[in-house]
Design a protein around this motif. Structure first.
Motif, PDB file in Angstrom:
ATOM      1  N   GLY A 269       0.794  -1.217   0.000  1.00  0.00           N
ATOM      2  CA  GLY A 269       0.000   0.000   0.000  1.00  0.00           C
ATOM      3  C   GLY A 269       0.829   1.272   0.000  1.00  0.00           C
ATOM      4  O   GLY A 269       0.273   2.369  -0.029  1.00  0.00           O
ATOM      5  N   LEU A 270       2.157   1.136   0.029  1.00  0.00           N
ATOM      6  CA  LEU A 270       3.048   2.286   0.024  1.00  0.00           C
ATOM      7  C   LEU A 270       3.944   2.247  -1.210  1.00  0.00           C
ATOM      8  O   LEU A 270       4.056   1.226  -1.886  1.00  0.00           O
ATOM      9  N   LYS A 271       4.606   3.369  -1.480  1.00  0.00           N
ATOM     10  CA  LYS A 271       5.537   3.470  -2.592  1.00  0.00           C
ATOM     11  C   LYS A 271       6.971   3.448  -2.049  1.00  0.00           C
ATOM     12  O   LYS A 271       7.286   4.150  -1.084  1.00  0.00           O
ATOM     13  N   ASP A 272       7.806   2.635  -2.670  1.00  0.00           N
ATOM     14  CA  ASP A 272       9.230   2.606  -2.333  1.00  0.00           C
ATOM     15  C   ASP A 272       9.884   3.793  -3.029  1.00  0.00           C
ATOM     16  O   ASP A 272       9.907   3.865  -4.264  1.00  0.00           O
ATOM     17  N   ALA A 277      12.055   6.957  -7.534  1.00  0.00           N
ATOM     18  CA  ALA A 277      12.936   8.076  -7.904  1.00  0.00           C
ATOM     19  C   ALA A 277      14.424   7.785  -7.757  1.00  0.00           C
ATOM     20  O   ALA A 277      15.243   8.671  -7.994  1.00  0.00           O
ATOM     21  N   GLY A 278      14.787   6.564  -7.395  1.00  0.00           N
ATOM     22  CA  GLY A 278      16.193   6.249  -7.174  1.00  0.00           C
ATOM     23  C   GLY A 278      16.944   5.942  -8.459  1.00  0.00           C
ATOM     24  O   GLY A 278      16.365   5.645  -9.491  1.00  0.00           O
ATOM     25  N   LYS A 279      18.256   6.025  -8.367  1.00  0.00           N
ATOM     26  CA  LYS A 279      19.108   5.771  -9.516  1.00  0.00           C
ATOM     27  C   LYS A 279      20.395   5.105  -9.039  1.00  0.00           C
ATOM     28  O   LYS A 279      21.007   5.556  -8.068  1.00  0.00           O
ATOM     29  N   GLY A 280      20.804   4.024  -9.710  1.00  0.00           N
ATOM     30  CA  GLY A 280      22.011   3.327  -9.310  1.00  0.00           C
ATOM     31  C   GLY A 280      21.713   2.255  -8.279  1.00  0.00           C
ATOM     32  O   GLY A 280      20.660   1.622  -8.295  1.00  0.00           O
ATOM     33  N   SER A 281      22.642   2.056  -7.359  1.00  0.00           N
ATOM     34  CA  SER A 281      22.505   1.015  -6.341  1.00  0.00           C
ATOM     35  C   SER A 281      21.882   1.577  -5.070  1.00  0.00           C
ATOM     36  O   SER A 281      22.180   2.702  -4.665  1.00  0.00           O
ATOM     37  N   ALA A 282      21.046   0.772  -4.414  1.00  0.00           N
ATOM     38  CA  ALA A 282      20.416   1.193  -3.156  1.00  0.00           C
ATOM     39  C   ALA A 282      21.129   0.603  -1.944  1.00  0.00           C
ATOM     40  O   ALA A 282      20.657   0.756  -0.815  1.00  0.00           O
ATOM     41  N   THR A 283      22.260  -0.064  -2.146  1.00  0.00           N
ATOM     42  CA  THR A 283      22.995  -0.659  -1.033  1.00  0.00           C
ATOM     43  C   THR A 283      23.307   0.402   0.017  1.00  0.00           C
ATOM     44  O   THR A 283      23.880   1.448  -0.294  1.00  0.00           O
ATOM     45  N   ILE A 294      19.258  -2.452   3.438  1.00  0.00           N
ATOM     46  CA  ILE A 294      18.382  -2.713   4.575  1.00  0.00           C
ATOM     47  C   ILE A 294      17.758  -1.432   5.136  1.00  0.00           C
ATOM     48  O   ILE A 294      16.985  -1.487   6.084  1.00  0.00           O
ATOM     49  N   ASP A 295      18.089  -0.281   4.541  1.00  0.00           N
ATOM     50  CA  ASP A 295      17.509   1.005   4.951  1.00  0.00           C
ATOM     51  C   ASP A 295      16.553   1.490   3.861  1.00  0.00           C
ATOM     52  O   ASP A 295      16.895   1.447   2.672  1.00  0.00           O
ATOM     53  N   TYR A 296      15.373   1.986   4.267  1.00  0.00           N
ATOM     54  CA  TYR A 296      14.314   2.273   3.300  1.00  0.00           C
ATOM     55  C   TYR A 296      13.558   3.547   3.654  1.00  0.00           C
ATOM     56  O   TYR A 296      13.561   4.000   4.796  1.00  0.00           O
ATOM     57  N   VAL A 297      12.855   4.061   2.629  1.00  0.00           N
ATOM     58  CA  VAL A 297      11.861   5.112   2.823  1.00  0.00           C
ATOM     59  C   VAL A 297      10.651   4.751   1.960  1.00  0.00           C
ATOM     60  O   VAL A 297      10.777   4.639   0.737  1.00  0.00           O
ATOM     61  N   PHE A 298       9.512   4.555   2.589  1.00  0.00           N
ATOM     62  CA  PHE A 298       8.255   4.275   1.895  1.00  0.00           C
ATOM     63  C   PHE A 298       7.263   5.397   2.204  1.00  0.00           C
ATOM     64  O   PHE A 298       7.351   6.035   3.254  1.00  0.00           O
ATOM     65  N   SER A 299       6.308   5.591   1.309  1.00  0.00           N
ATOM     66  CA  SER A 299       5.317   6.641   1.570  1.00  0.00           C
ATOM     67  C   SER A 299       3.983   6.307   0.918  1.00  0.00           C
ATOM     68  O   SER A 299       3.901   5.516  -0.027  1.00  0.00           O
ATOM     69  N   SER A 300       2.938   6.947   1.436  1.00  0.00           N
ATOM     70  CA  SER A 300       1.622   6.854   0.809  1.00  0.00           C
ATOM     71  C   SER A 300       1.657   7.543  -0.549  1.00  0.00           C
ATOM     72  O   SER A 300       2.539   8.355  -0.839  1.00  0.00           O
ATOM     73  N   ALA A 305       7.677  10.705  -4.380  1.00  0.00           N
ATOM     74  CA  ALA A 305       9.129  10.814  -4.249  1.00  0.00           C
ATOM     75  C   ALA A 305       9.708  11.483  -5.492  1.00  0.00           C
ATOM     76  O   ALA A 305       9.401  11.101  -6.623  1.00  0.00           O
ATOM     77  N   THR A 306      10.534  12.500  -5.282  1.00  0.00           N
ATOM     78  CA  THR A 306      11.177  13.201  -6.398  1.00  0.00           C
ATOM     79  C   THR A 306      12.669  12.887  -6.490  1.00  0.00           C
ATOM     80  O   THR A 306      13.283  13.116  -7.523  1.00  0.00           O
TER      81      THR A 306
END
Length: 330
Positions: A269-272, A277-283, A294-300, A305-306
């Motif tokens: 129900g949330l957006k990663d 809006a990410g680019k490259g590696s999320a490590t 293992i670190d995240y930001v999710f939102s309604s 996300a810009t």
């Protein structure tokens, strides 16, 4: 050559089944069958093997290449949760969030404070803050608990503990903080799920096969109970999100990788923000020589996300700070 190709075909098929098993984390809880969750940890290795073998069949002009290539489409979304290639981030935003596991400030509280201040975030979420005092620019409101701390430039109108924690044993913790932004309330959930408490020497393999086998067994003995504990914690956090009358931002250290049970059920129900809006590696965890996000930001959905970035310019912890910006639906 035929025998070699047969071996590769069996290997490729096995890898495909393991990847498909990993996708079942969306449906099968760890208490019922924890081994699917274990597969999520090996996803970077498994998908790399799958791609290489698929390219091999294409190079050999084998019809099976079509089957494996089509099946590979099922793994596009899981890949974008690790590596993504969105367009350049939008410059305009209404809200900037930083989430960071500070490792109890062991590598320098003042350095952490100075760097976070340079980022000039509206909301800062710390995990493992270690009970240290931080002074972030513009933070008018502060909610500090045993392991997590939320700093906000905006008015905090309510705060609630979701998971109790014994700081001495460093158990998991999560809280919710309702913040008023431009006349509208948002629920910020700061998460630190149960840690696995690994040390490098516990997982570093050497030439001793018996010792390596013992280490691997010890690793699994730690992983499985923690997966099950995560399931209980996820249920508590989900209740907060499902009952929230406000749009939600969930961020923090999940101690879980993408495509895990924890990821699927907390992001429902949330957006990663990284996928959007990410680019490259999320490590974001750099203490081991293995890609671990293992670190995240999710939102309604009402918060778009810009931009999303992992700040690798500093090493103030075994984690990198994660920064996300959003536009708010008017």
């Amino acid at each position: 050559m035929k025998i070699f190709r047969l071996i590769l075909f069996i290997l490729h098929t096995g890898v495909a089944f393991l990847l498909l098993g990993m996708l079942l984390n969306a449906y099968v809880p760890p208490k019922l069958f924890p081994w699917f969750n274990l597969l999520s940890l090996g996803f970077p290795v498994l998908i790399t093997m799958y791609i290489i073998l698929t390219l091999f069949w294409i190079f050999c002009w084998k019809k099976r290449a079509i089957v494996f290539a089509v099946l590979g489409l099922a793994f596009i979304n899981p890949v974008t949760r690790w590596i993504n290639y969105n367009a350049d981030p939008e410059k305009d935003f209404d809200l900037k969030i930083v989430t960071f596991n500070a490792k109890n400030g062991a590598l320098g509280v003042k350095d952490i404070e100075n760097h976070i201040n340079k980022l000039d975030a509206d909301i800062v979420l710390l995990q493992e803050h270690g009970g240290k005092e931080y002074n972030f620019n513009g933070a008018k409101e502060v909610s500090v608990d045993a392991i997590t701390a939320t700093f906000s430039k905006y008015k905090i109108i309510d705060h609630k503990e979701l998971i109790k924690s014994d700081f001495e044993t460093n158990n998991a913790y999560a809280n919710q903080t309702d913040v008023e932004i431009n006349g509208k309330t948002y629920r910020i959930i700061n998460v630190y799920l149960q840690p696995f408490k690994f040390e490098k020497k516990m997982i570093k393999l050497n030439g001793n096969s018996e010792e390596n086998e013992r280490k691997l067994k010890n690793v699994v003995r730690r992983l499985i109970p923690t997966f099950k504990k995560h399931q209980e914690q996820v249920e508590i956090i989900r209740e907060s999100m499902d009952n929230s009358p406000y749009p939600v931002i969930l961020a923090g250290d999940l101690n879980s990788v993408p495509n895990s049970y924890e990821y699927y059920h907390l992001s429902k129900g949330l957006k990663d923000a990284f996928v959007t809006a990410g680019k490259g590696s999320a490590t974001s965890f750099h203490d081991y020589k293995f890609p671990l996000r293992i670190d995240y930001v999710f939102s309604s959905a009402s918060l778009k996300a810009t931009s999303y970035s992992v700040d690798r310019s500093v090493r103030l912890s075994d984690h990198y700070p994660v920064i996300a910006t959003f536009t708010i639906e008017k």
